[in-house]
Design a protein around this motif. Structure first.
Motif, short mmCIF file in Angstrom:
data_model
loop_
_atom_site.label_atom_id
_atom_site.label_comp_id
_atom_site.label_asym_id
_atom_site.label_seq_id
_atom_site.Cartn_x
_atom_site.Cartn_y
_atom_site.Cartn_z
N ALA A 177 47.02 11.27 -7.93
CA ALA A 177 47.76 12.25 -7.11
C ALA A 177 47.03 13.58 -7.11
CB ALA A 177 49.18 12.41 -7.64
N GLY A 178 46.41 13.94 -8.25
CA GLY A 178 45.69 15.21 -8.37
C GLY A 178 44.50 15.31 -7.43
N GLU B 108 57.26 22.72 -10.17
CA GLU B 108 56.37 21.75 -9.52
C GLU B 108 55.89 22.22 -8.14
OE1 GLU B 108 56.34 17.11 -8.07
OE2 GLU B 108 57.92 17.80 -9.40
N MET C 262 55.04 18.85 -14.46
CA MET C 262 55.41 17.87 -13.44
C MET C 262 56.64 17.07 -13.88
SD MET C 262 53.40 18.38 -10.90
CE MET C 262 53.27 20.11 -11.32
N ASP C 263 56.77 16.85 -15.18
CA ASP C 263 57.94 16.14 -15.71
C ASP C 263 59.20 16.99 -15.60
OD1 ASP C 263 56.49 13.90 -16.29
OD2 ASP C 263 56.28 14.32 -18.43
N GLU D 146 47.96 7.42 -12.53
CA GLU D 146 48.74 7.73 -11.33
C GLU D 146 48.77 9.23 -11.06
OE1 GLU D 146 53.35 7.26 -10.08
OE2 GLU D 146 52.41 5.46 -10.93
N LEU D 147 48.97 10.03 -12.10
CA LEU D 147 49.00 11.48 -11.95
C LEU D 147 47.63 12.02 -11.54
CD1 LEU D 147 50.64 14.09 -12.16
CD2 LEU D 147 50.10 14.13 -14.59
N HIS E 13 47.28 8.16 -17.69
CA HIS E 13 47.84 9.02 -16.63
C HIS E 13 47.13 8.80 -15.30
CE1 HIS E 13 50.20 11.24 -19.57
NE2 HIS E 13 49.13 11.25 -20.34
N SER F 94 59.81 19.39 -13.36
CA SER F 94 60.08 19.67 -11.94
C SER F 94 60.53 21.10 -11.67
CB SER F 94 61.13 18.70 -11.37
OG SER F 94 60.69 17.38 -11.48
N TRP G 92 50.05 20.58 -17.59
CA TRP G 92 50.33 20.17 -16.20
C TRP G 92 51.31 18.99 -16.21
CZ3 TRP G 92 48.94 22.00 -11.39
CH2 TRP G 92 49.24 21.17 -10.32
N CYS G 93 51.07 18.00 -17.05
CA CYS G 93 51.96 16.83 -17.14
C CYS G 93 53.38 17.26 -17.48
CB CYS G 93 51.45 15.85 -18.20
SG CYS G 93 49.92 15.02 -17.78
#
Length: 196
Positions: free
Chosen positions: A101-102, A70, A64-65, A97-98, A95, A67, A60-61
């Motif tokens: 957001a999740g 995404e 998202m990196d 912040e991610l 992680h 894009s 997933w990371c």
């Protein structure tokens, strides 16, 4: 220590044990399949499937990196079709912040136990609940035995995909074994014992 991949994961039951905070334990259908990007290649077709998929957090990371996918992934997650699973050695605080957001789109997250005796994923659940304020479902997946249920429920798990050789009827009774708790937990404060 070698990590078994979820593709070689010992099979779980078609039902999971659900034990929501403040609720009673029950058996519910297991609608989530665990997907391993390295072993299985392409993400399962979610358009023509009734199953939902838990993807590796590291995958997933990376998505998202890049894009590239995404918007599609976020839409599927918001639609309740995609959640993530954390490996035992994932540094979730790195992680934060991610993961925060999740909270907007993952309907559930899971922590993977590669071996029964590897307890690192207990910390993952505790950190998700206590530090990151996760208030949705956290599932225990992997080499999950009945012996782990009480500890798992105490640290923050509220669903359990037990290994296929574990007896679900016995598993349901585990939460009624003790009427007194001697430690604080995600579920509540410890019992106060009357002194004479």
């Amino acid at each position: 220590m070698s990590n078994l991949s979820p593709a070689s994961l010992i099979q779980s039951h078609a039902q999971v044990l659900l034990f929501p905070k403040g609720g009673k334990p029950s058996l519910v259908p297991n609608e989530w399949q665990v997907w391993d990007a390295q072993e299985q290649g392409k993400l399962p077709d979610l358009e023509n499937s009734k199953n939902k998929v838990l993807v590796p957090f590291t995958w997933w990371c990376a998505q998202m990196d890049s894009s590239q996918n995404e918007a599609d992934l976020l839409a599927k997650a918001k639609n309740g079709q995609i959640g993530v699973w954390f490996a035992a050695d994932d540094d979730i605080l790195k992680h934060e912040e991610l993961i925060n957001a999740g909270k907007q789109y993952w309907p559930l997250v899971a922590a993977y136990f590669p071996l029964f005796r590897d307890g690192r994923s207990f910390s993952t659940a505790a950190l998700l609940r206590d530090r990151l304020g996760w208030d949705k479902e956290i599932r225990m997946i992997g080499d999950v035995l009945i012996d782990q249920l009480l500890q798992g429920a105490r640290v923050g798990f509220d669903s359990f995909a037990l290994r296929h050789d574990q007896n679900l009827d016995v598993a349901l009774k585990q939460f009624d074994l003790f009427t007194v708790t001697t430690q604080n937990s995600w579920r509540g404060k410890r019992s106060l014992l009357a002194t004479s």
